[in-house]
Design a protein around this motif. Sequence first.
Motif, PDB file in Angstrom:
ATOM      1  N   UNK A 215       6.510   4.043   0.604  1.00 46.25           N
ATOM      2  CA  UNK A 215       6.474   5.464   0.239  1.00 46.25           C
ATOM      3  C   UNK A 215       6.651   6.370   1.437  1.00 46.25           C
ATOM      4  N   UNK A 216       7.220   5.833   2.547  1.00 43.41           N
ATOM      5  CA  UNK A 216       7.315   6.646   3.764  1.00 43.41           C
ATOM      6  C   UNK A 216       8.325   7.787   3.652  1.00 43.41           C
ATOM      7  N   UNK A 217       9.112   7.811   2.565  1.00 42.56           N
ATOM      8  CA  UNK A 217      10.028   8.941   2.338  1.00 42.56           C
ATOM      9  C   UNK A 217       9.282  10.154   1.798  1.00 42.56           C
ATOM     10  N   UNK A 218       8.029   9.945   1.322  1.00 45.34           N
ATOM     11  CA  UNK A 218       7.293  11.055   0.704  1.00 45.34           C
ATOM     12  C   UNK A 218       6.864  12.079   1.750  1.00 45.34           C
ATOM     13  N   UNK A 219       6.607  13.308   1.275  1.00 43.15           N
ATOM     14  CA  UNK A 219       6.137  14.353   2.182  1.00 43.15           C
ATOM     15  C   UNK A 219       4.695  14.070   2.578  1.00 43.15           C
ATOM     16  N   UNK A 220       4.342  14.532   3.734  1.00 44.08           N
ATOM     17  CA  UNK A 220       2.951  14.473   4.193  1.00 44.08           C
ATOM     18  C   UNK A 220       2.333  13.082   4.169  1.00 44.08           C
ATOM     19  N   UNK A 221       3.104  12.078   4.506  1.00 45.25           N
ATOM     20  CA  UNK A 221       2.498  10.761   4.664  1.00 45.25           C
ATOM     21  C   UNK A 221       2.622  10.362   6.124  1.00 45.25           C
ATOM     22  N   UNK A 222       1.713   9.512   6.567  1.00 40.48           N
ATOM     23  CA  UNK A 222       1.760   9.095   7.958  1.00 40.48           C
ATOM     24  C   UNK A 222       1.551   7.596   8.042  1.00 40.48           C
ATOM     25  N   UNK A 223       2.523   6.911   8.625  1.00 43.85           N
ATOM     26  CA  UNK A 223       2.377   5.473   8.799  1.00 43.85           C
ATOM     27  C   UNK A 223       1.193   5.177   9.712  1.00 43.85           C
ATOM     28  N   UNK A 224       1.137   5.911  10.829  1.00 46.98           N
ATOM     29  CA  UNK A 224       0.058   5.646  11.794  1.00 46.98           C
ATOM     30  C   UNK A 224      -1.305   5.928  11.165  1.00 46.98           C
ATOM     31  N   UNK A 225      -1.374   6.953  10.327  1.00 49.52           N
ATOM     32  CA  UNK A 225      -2.638   7.283   9.661  1.00 49.52           C
ATOM     33  C   UNK A 225      -3.054   6.164   8.717  1.00 49.52           C
ATOM     34  N   UNK A 226      -2.089   5.671   7.945  1.00 56.20           N
ATOM     35  CA  UNK A 226      -2.396   4.588   7.004  1.00 56.20           C
ATOM     36  C   UNK A 226      -2.783   3.326   7.769  1.00 56.20           C
ATOM     37  N   UNK A 227      -2.064   3.077   8.868  1.00 56.34           N
ATOM     38  CA  UNK A 227      -2.370   1.906   9.689  1.00 56.34           C
ATOM     39  C   UNK A 227      -3.798   1.978  10.217  1.00 56.34           C
ATOM     40  N   UNK A 228      -4.181   3.176  10.669  1.00 51.34           N
ATOM     41  CA  UNK A 228      -5.542   3.334  11.203  1.00 51.34           C
ATOM     42  C   UNK A 228      -6.566   3.023  10.111  1.00 51.34           C
ATOM     43  N   UNK A 229      -6.287   3.497   8.884  1.00 52.47           N
ATOM     44  CA  UNK A 229      -7.216   3.236   7.777  1.00 52.47           C
ATOM     45  C   UNK A 229      -7.290   1.737   7.478  1.00 52.47           C
TER      46      UNK A 229
ATOM     47  N   UNK B 174       0.854  -1.197   0.000  1.00 54.76           N
ATOM     48  CA  UNK B 174       0.000   0.000   0.000  1.00 54.76           C
ATOM     49  C   UNK B 174       0.885   1.239   0.000  1.00 54.76           C
ATOM     50  N   UNK B 175       0.596   2.148  -0.906  1.00 49.99           N
ATOM     51  CA  UNK B 175       1.314   3.414  -0.962  1.00 49.99           C
ATOM     52  C   UNK B 175       0.756   4.316   0.141  1.00 49.99           C
ATOM     53  N   UNK B 176       1.626   4.767   1.051  1.00 55.43           N
ATOM     54  CA  UNK B 176       1.156   5.574   2.186  1.00 55.43           C
ATOM     55  C   UNK B 176       0.492   6.858   1.715  1.00 55.43           C
ATOM     56  N   UNK B 177       0.851   7.337   0.513  1.00 53.55           N
ATOM     57  CA  UNK B 177       0.236   8.577   0.054  1.00 53.55           C
ATOM     58  C   UNK B 177      -1.102   8.336  -0.644  1.00 53.55           C
TER      59      UNK B 177
ATOM     60  N   UNK C 165       7.941   0.802   5.268  1.00 52.90           N
ATOM     61  CA  UNK C 165       9.140   0.904   4.421  1.00 52.90           C
ATOM     62  C   UNK C 165       9.071   2.102   3.470  1.00 52.90           C
ATOM     63  N   UNK C 166      10.196   2.374   2.867  1.00 53.12           N
ATOM     64  CA  UNK C 166      10.223   3.148   1.641  1.00 53.12           C
ATOM     65  C   UNK C 166      11.015   2.310   0.647  1.00 53.12           C
ATOM     66  N   UNK C 167      10.345   1.880  -0.393  1.00 58.81           N
ATOM     67  CA  UNK C 167      11.036   1.107  -1.416  1.00 58.81           C
ATOM     68  C   UNK C 167      12.107   1.944  -2.086  1.00 58.81           C
ATOM     69  N   UNK C 168      11.850   3.235  -2.180  1.00 62.97           N
ATOM     70  CA  UNK C 168      12.786   4.123  -2.856  1.00 62.97           C
ATOM     71  C   UNK C 168      14.087   4.271  -2.070  1.00 62.97           C
ATOM     72  N   UNK C 169      13.983   4.548  -0.738  1.00 64.82           N
ATOM     73  CA  UNK C 169      15.201   4.811   0.038  1.00 64.82           C
ATOM     74  C   UNK C 169      15.697   3.560   0.767  1.00 64.82           C
ATOM     75  N   UNK C 170      14.965   2.471   0.644  1.00 73.92           N
ATOM     76  CA  UNK C 170      15.289   1.210   1.303  1.00 73.92           C
ATOM     77  C   UNK C 170      15.095   1.266   2.817  1.00 73.92           C
TER      78      UNK C 170
ATOM     79  N   UNK D  60       9.252   9.300  13.794  1.00 75.00           N
ATOM     80  CA  UNK D  60       8.360  10.359  13.319  1.00 75.00           C
ATOM     81  C   UNK D  60       8.898  11.023  12.055  1.00 75.00           C
ATOM     82  N   UNK D  61      10.212  11.192  11.955  1.00 77.54           N
ATOM     83  CA  UNK D  61      10.773  11.845  10.766  1.00 77.54           C
ATOM     84  C   UNK D  61      11.104  10.836   9.659  1.00 77.54           C
ATOM     85  N   UNK D  62      10.682   9.587   9.860  1.00 80.11           N
ATOM     86  CA  UNK D  62      10.902   8.510   8.886  1.00 80.11           C
ATOM     87  C   UNK D  62      12.373   8.374   8.503  1.00 80.11           C
TER      88      UNK D  62
END
Length: 675
Positions: A140-154, A110-113, A244-249, A171-173
């Motif tokens: 996608x956790x390297x992206x701006x304005x994404x939240x792991x906890x928010x996605x988890x809640x969804x 799932x893409x966090x964004x 994770x962030x697939x982009x930044x590993x 918090x700063x991923x």
Amino acid sequence: MKNIAISDVRNFAILGHSGAGKTTLLDSILFKMGINDRQGSPDNGSSMSDYTDEEREHKISIWATPFDGIYTSKSGKSVNLVMTDTPGYADFYGQVVSSCAVADASLIVIDASAGIQVGTNRAWRLAVARSMPRGIVVTGLDKDNVSFEGTLAAIQEVWGKCCRPATLPTADASAVASVLGANPPEELADRIAEIKGALIEYAAETDDTLLEKYLGGEDLSPEEISSGLHGAVHAGSLIPVFAVSGRTMLGVEEMLDAISLLFPSPEDTGIKDVEGNALAVDPDAPFCGHVWRAVNDPFVGQLSFVRVFSGTLKSDSEMFNATTDEKERVGQLLIVNGKKQEKVAAVTAGDVVAIPKLKNTSLNDSLCAMGHHIKVTPIEFPHPVTSYAVFPKSKGDEDKLATGISRVAEDDPTILVQRNEETSEMIIAGMGDVQLEVAVEKMKKRSNVEVELRTPKVAYRETITAAGEGHYKHKKQSGGRGQYGDVYLRVEPCSPDDEETFVNAIVGGAIPGNFIPAVQKGLVDGMEKGPLAGYKVINVKTTLYDGSYHDVDSSEIAFKIAGSRALHEAMEKARPVLLEPIMEIKVMIPGDFMGDVNGDLSHKRGRILGMGSENGMQVITAEAPQAELFKYSSELRSMTGGRGSFEIRFLRYETVPSNVAQKVIAAAQKEKEEE
Ligand SMILES: Nc1nc2c(ncn2[C@@H]2O[C@H](COP(=O)(O)OP(=O)(O)O)[C@@H](O)[C@H]2O)c(=O)[nH]1
Ligand SMILES: [Mg+2]
């Protein structure tokens, strides 16, 4: 041969919505495992997974691509990861189905964004339907304005609290910590303690002795916790979520460590043969495997991808194809990672092996050790929902078209090719326009034939709605021997089940018995091309009741012609009508689209038969003429933003309304004149 126990194999399929980041994640996993010496990316064509021309051009995954290698965690423990990257695009869903049929678990990305999307839901439903143990990756956790906890809640809101983090980002991923690991970062300590508490409960619940110990207030050992969690994931009561962030590993290593610990091994999955007998997942048991992908690729050649379910298969050996009951010779065994191929001497349960140039084997065949007959349940591929008529752009390319089209159909089990004898068209059917577009490009590239796709002709039929009589005298006198055949007949409607469709009521030898078969042949001919618009005639009963003959000039051909013409004359008087194929269509959509989809179906001369719900989707069942449904796959996609899907099957023939029939008849006449 890999020196690894079957209990240390983790075989899973990577699933999710198109663009969620599956391939990017896989590329970073491959880099981490050392299968690739750099981090590939689908964006610049360097992905190890999206390596085919068509995938690089369209910048999407099209094929299920398996990978197989060893992952060694920091603790020094090695596991064999066997992973398949699957396409998220709906047109290529067949690849997802075959991957899941041979995987022990699934990893849903799932893409966090973007959160849970259409393709995520589709993947989830498939995994649930197959009772596959599963994990979820939030990427996608390297992206701006994404939240792991928010996605988890969804995620928890939709799929429940059984979805629990196994890894957590700061918090700063900038870092990810394992929930089960020691010494978590300060800022995550409380949250991790809380989750760990919940996880231990899951672990305890999988086993009575653990539960007793836990309820008695005793601490579970780390081994007890991990074996309990392993059991909970296998049972589907726990669905680990990875950050994770697939982009930044970021978090990729922590995820792999957790997968090594938590995901089931081939031994856990209890694979059964087609009769329901459990197969021994043991290197010493008789070999059994299944061909889940066939590839004909310029890069890799002709390969059959086989998932090994039990036993050991050696190179340069013989095996038995239990589907075709034929012996099959095995030459090389290859472990394939994208374009990379590595020869191996043997493969065992859990492996995905590619076998080149099998002679008697095709997709969906079960293979086993000589002297055995072990078959697993064949993969049930989704049925095509959209079809086109295919024509070569240049006349004379018909042969090339035939080869090209059969090649694309060999690679993709959801592409069906068929000649429609009634309309004389070559029909290509598949899951959607993009898939068929890719097939057209491939035909051009591989078989050097340019083709055009057109809306197929409808195979109309003709019948009558009343009784009628017809008479035709075929008489020709042109020097020498003439031709003479004279036929009187009656037609009446009959049902498709009527066995007697021809009655010979000739008395007193008005037509001699030896000419009756010729008249019948004429009727068969006449039925092939009806009088209204040249379509096949059905449900007509003919009674031959009179005629005359000539001692010298009568011949079989003359009676055949007379029979055929008399039939058409009789049919014209019997209120002939055009029939069209009526399809049953089952449309699956989210509730908000009910109104639009219903309205559209009514516009298409459809009849709604029922509405209900299935797996959280609304289901509309309807009947509609085939002529209105050729473009339904793209129409439904644009109506629902890709959130709908449908199945379609032929039901019966029905009378075409006269305003529509007039157009069809006029078109047929025009075509006839042009000929
Ligand atoms: N920033 C960022 N971009 C990503 C990440 N994962 C994937 N992408 C981008 O998202 C797009 C789709 O990724 P891809 O891996 O092809 O998605 P797939 O269809 O699920 O295989 C590509 O442009 C990727 O570069 C990520 O973790 N971070
Ligand atoms: Mg992809």
